[in-house]
Design a protein around this motif. Sequence first.
Motif, PDB file in Angstrom:
ATOM      1  N   UNK A   1       4.249   5.706  11.860  1.00  0.00           N
ATOM      2  CA  UNK A   1       3.668   6.506  10.911  1.00  0.00           C
ATOM      3  C   UNK A   1       4.544   6.578   9.708  1.00  0.00           C
ATOM      4  N   UNK A   2       5.795   6.449   9.932  1.00  0.00           N
ATOM      5  CA  UNK A   2       6.609   6.544   8.551  1.00  0.00           C
ATOM      6  C   UNK A   2       6.525   5.431   7.908  1.00  0.00           C
ATOM      7  N   UNK A   3       6.526   4.171   8.556  1.00  0.00           N
ATOM      8  CA  UNK A   3       6.397   2.970   7.819  1.00  0.00           C
ATOM      9  C   UNK A   3       5.010   2.722   7.061  1.00  0.00           C
ATOM     10  N   UNK A   4       3.941   3.353   7.771  1.00  0.00           N
ATOM     11  CA  UNK A   4       2.763   3.427   7.007  1.00  0.00           C
ATOM     12  C   UNK A   4       2.763   4.221   5.892  1.00  0.00           C
ATOM     13  N   UNK A   5       3.295   5.234   6.014  1.00  0.00           N
ATOM     14  CA  UNK A   5       3.379   6.302   4.709  1.00  0.00           C
ATOM     15  C   UNK A   5       4.122   5.596   3.709  1.00  0.00           C
ATOM     16  N   UNK A   6       5.240   5.043   4.128  1.00  0.00           N
ATOM     17  CA  UNK A   6       6.293   4.567   2.923  1.00  0.00           C
ATOM     18  C   UNK A   6       5.569   3.358   2.389  1.00  0.00           C
ATOM     19  N   UNK A   7       5.091   2.662   3.251  1.00  0.00           N
ATOM     20  CA  UNK A   7       4.448   1.163   2.736  1.00  0.00           C
ATOM     21  C   UNK A   7       3.231   1.713   1.600  1.00  0.00           C
ATOM     22  N   UNK A   8       2.183   2.707   2.213  1.00  0.00           N
ATOM     23  CA  UNK A   8       1.217   2.852   1.152  1.00  0.00           C
ATOM     24  C   UNK A   8       1.603   3.607  -0.236  1.00  0.00           C
ATOM     25  N   UNK A   9       2.634   4.376   0.150  1.00  0.00           N
ATOM     26  CA  UNK A   9       3.145   5.070  -1.091  1.00  0.00           C
ATOM     27  C   UNK A   9       3.853   4.035  -2.054  1.00  0.00           C
ATOM     28  N   UNK A  10       4.495   3.187  -1.801  1.00  0.00           N
ATOM     29  CA  UNK A  10       5.017   2.030  -2.542  1.00  0.00           C
ATOM     30  C   UNK A  10       4.223   1.169  -3.357  1.00  0.00           C
ATOM     31  N   UNK A  11       2.961   1.061  -2.560  1.00  0.00           N
ATOM     32  CA  UNK A  11       1.979   0.007  -2.885  1.00  0.00           C
ATOM     33  C   UNK A  11       1.268   0.838  -4.256  1.00  0.00           C
ATOM     34  N   UNK A  12       0.882   2.097  -3.912  1.00  0.00           N
ATOM     35  CA  UNK A  12       0.268   3.061  -4.912  1.00  0.00           C
ATOM     36  C   UNK A  12       1.269   2.992  -6.178  1.00  0.00           C
ATOM     37  N   UNK A  13       2.432   3.176  -6.000  1.00  0.00           N
ATOM     38  CA  UNK A  13       3.380   3.248  -7.329  1.00  0.00           C
ATOM     39  C   UNK A  13       3.456   1.964  -7.889  1.00  0.00           C
ATOM     40  N   UNK A  14       3.280   0.966  -7.032  1.00  0.00           N
ATOM     41  CA  UNK A  14       3.284  -0.569  -7.697  1.00  0.00           C
ATOM     42  C   UNK A  14       1.998  -0.741  -8.651  1.00  0.00           C
ATOM     43  N   UNK A  15       1.002   0.012  -8.200  1.00  0.00           N
ATOM     44  CA  UNK A  15      -0.361  -0.334  -8.941  1.00  0.00           C
ATOM     45  C   UNK A  15      -0.616   0.472 -10.038  1.00  0.00           C
ATOM     46  N   UNK A  16       0.020   1.908  -9.787  1.00  0.00           N
ATOM     47  CA  UNK A  16      -0.248   2.927 -10.722  1.00  0.00           C
ATOM     48  C   UNK A  16       0.841   3.345 -11.521  1.00  0.00           C
ATOM     49  N   UNK A  17       0.697   2.785 -13.010  1.00  0.00           N
ATOM     50  CA  UNK A  17       1.884   3.039 -13.576  1.00  0.00           C
ATOM     51  C   UNK A  17       2.216   4.551 -14.037  1.00  0.00           C
ATOM     52  N   UNK A  18       1.312   5.387 -13.857  1.00  0.00           N
ATOM     53  CA  UNK A  18       1.312   6.788 -14.188  1.00  0.00           C
ATOM     54  C   UNK A  18       1.721   7.746 -12.916  1.00  0.00           C
ATOM     55  N   UNK A  19       2.354   7.066 -12.082  1.00  0.00           N
ATOM     56  CA  UNK A  19       2.567   7.880 -10.836  1.00  0.00           C
ATOM     57  C   UNK A  19       3.776   9.076 -11.099  1.00  0.00           C
ATOM     58  N   UNK A  20       3.748  10.423 -10.700  1.00  0.00           N
ATOM     59  CA  UNK A  20       4.515  11.220 -10.724  1.00  0.00           C
ATOM     60  C   UNK A  20       6.091  10.871 -10.389  1.00  0.00           C
ATOM     61  N   UNK A  21       7.104  11.376 -10.864  1.00  0.00           N
ATOM     62  CA  UNK A  21       8.245  10.827 -10.189  1.00  0.00           C
ATOM     63  C   UNK A  21       8.174  11.519  -8.647  1.00  0.00           C
ATOM     64  N   UNK A  22       9.056  10.763  -8.003  1.00  0.00           N
ATOM     65  CA  UNK A  22       9.082  11.032  -6.479  1.00  0.00           C
ATOM     66  C   UNK A  22       9.604  12.480  -6.139  1.00  0.00           C
ATOM     67  N   UNK A  23      10.561  12.959  -7.129  1.00  0.00           N
ATOM     68  CA  UNK A  23      10.929  14.273  -6.906  1.00  0.00           C
ATOM     69  C   UNK A  23       9.922  15.410  -7.224  1.00  0.00           C
ATOM     70  N   UNK A  24       8.710  15.243  -7.637  1.00  0.00           N
ATOM     71  CA  UNK A  24       7.702  16.218  -8.033  1.00  0.00           C
ATOM     72  C   UNK A  24       6.992  16.363  -6.950  1.00  0.00           C
ATOM     73  N   UNK A  25       6.344  17.804  -7.021  1.00  0.00           N
ATOM     74  CA  UNK A  25       5.919  18.462  -5.692  1.00  0.00           C
ATOM     75  C   UNK A  25       4.497  18.074  -5.110  1.00  0.00           C
ATOM     76  N   UNK A  26       3.803  17.032  -5.853  1.00  0.00           N
ATOM     77  CA  UNK A  26       2.274  16.836  -5.072  1.00  0.00           C
ATOM     78  C   UNK A  26       2.359  16.271  -3.700  1.00  0.00           C
ATOM     79  N   UNK A  27       1.449  16.621  -2.796  1.00  0.00           N
ATOM     80  CA  UNK A  27       1.605  16.625  -1.354  1.00  0.00           C
ATOM     81  C   UNK A  27       1.806  15.056  -0.994  1.00  0.00           C
TER      82      UNK A  27
END
Length: 293
Positions: A1-27
């Motif tokens: 599960x951890x690898x799934x979440x981390x990989x999808x998160x990284x891909x999302x950030x790679x694709x989306x130039x407007x991702x909020x910084x990692x330390x911000x609170x969104x779920x």
Amino acid sequence: EAVDVAINYAFDRLQNPFSPPTHWPPPRNRRFRRVMEGIDAMTYGIIAERRAAAAAGTVRGDGTPDLLDMLLEVRDADTGQGMSDREVRDEVITTFGAGHETTAITLTWAFYLLSRHREVLRRVQEEVDAVLGDAMPTMADLAAMPYALQVFEEALRLYPSAPIVPRLALRDTELGGYTVPAGSRLLVDLFTIHRHERHWEDPERFDPDRFSAEGKRGRHRFAHMPFGAGPHLCIGKHFALMEAHLLLAALVRRYEFRHVPAHRVVNQASITLRPRYGMEMTVHTRSRATGTG
Ligand code: HEM
């Protein structure tokens, strides 16, 4: 599960130039931080255990050092300093992240393809049976089983497990008639290159003979680049090919994997190219006498 979440998160950030910084609170960020805490606790735990064992002079197994032992022993030639826990943790996560998932998913795709192409499966089985008999494969057997490696290379062509190679343009440049301003982020799409009609005849067809000495002749050297190219070429390329070759031969020798026909196979492009709904297969032990399960 951890690898799934981390990989999808990284891909999302790679694709989306407007991702909020990692330390911000969104779920999404919170979830990522939570899985990273788990990965860190495990990794730092192993590092601490290993440092303690080394300090106590405990010998593990037959005493042959593994990669983690080497990372812990390495010293800076100028300062004599070893790596900090954080530096060792980064190396461990990079090696594990880059090295485990990629080879594992390609093997998944390879066995899926073999189950759909029984004539190819028969050929690998014949090769493996003739070379190995009842023994497990070793490095010394690999050269005698070229077809098994061709199967893996063809699986990497159709399903490159790291399908996108990112690059950052350091200066203004021109590429295929397009202007690329400095600072642009480019994604090289290996999936499309590997199925491009300019380089491959009948590109959708699974055919490991494309990677025989004859089959490779005259092909553009970047038509197949599952490990990338240039100064950042995958450092694990030769290790991965050797590991996969051994695993494929060892598994084909003992088992036959049959895809469950009702199970839907859809590829999901992310940092890695996974089957979106997993891969349902039944496993059959082979009896060498008949060559079937
Ligand atoms: C089938 C297995 C593998 C595939 C398909 C694969 C694919 C790739 C690709 C496409 C890149 C990017 C290359 C570029 O930017 O031009 C890469 C980089 C990398 N790979 Fe692999 N890899 C595999 C296995 C491994 C293994 C087993 C390890 C380590 C033990 C590893 C470690 C790395 C590292 C550290 C990098 C970064 C290199 C750099 O940026 O200088 N990979 N890999």
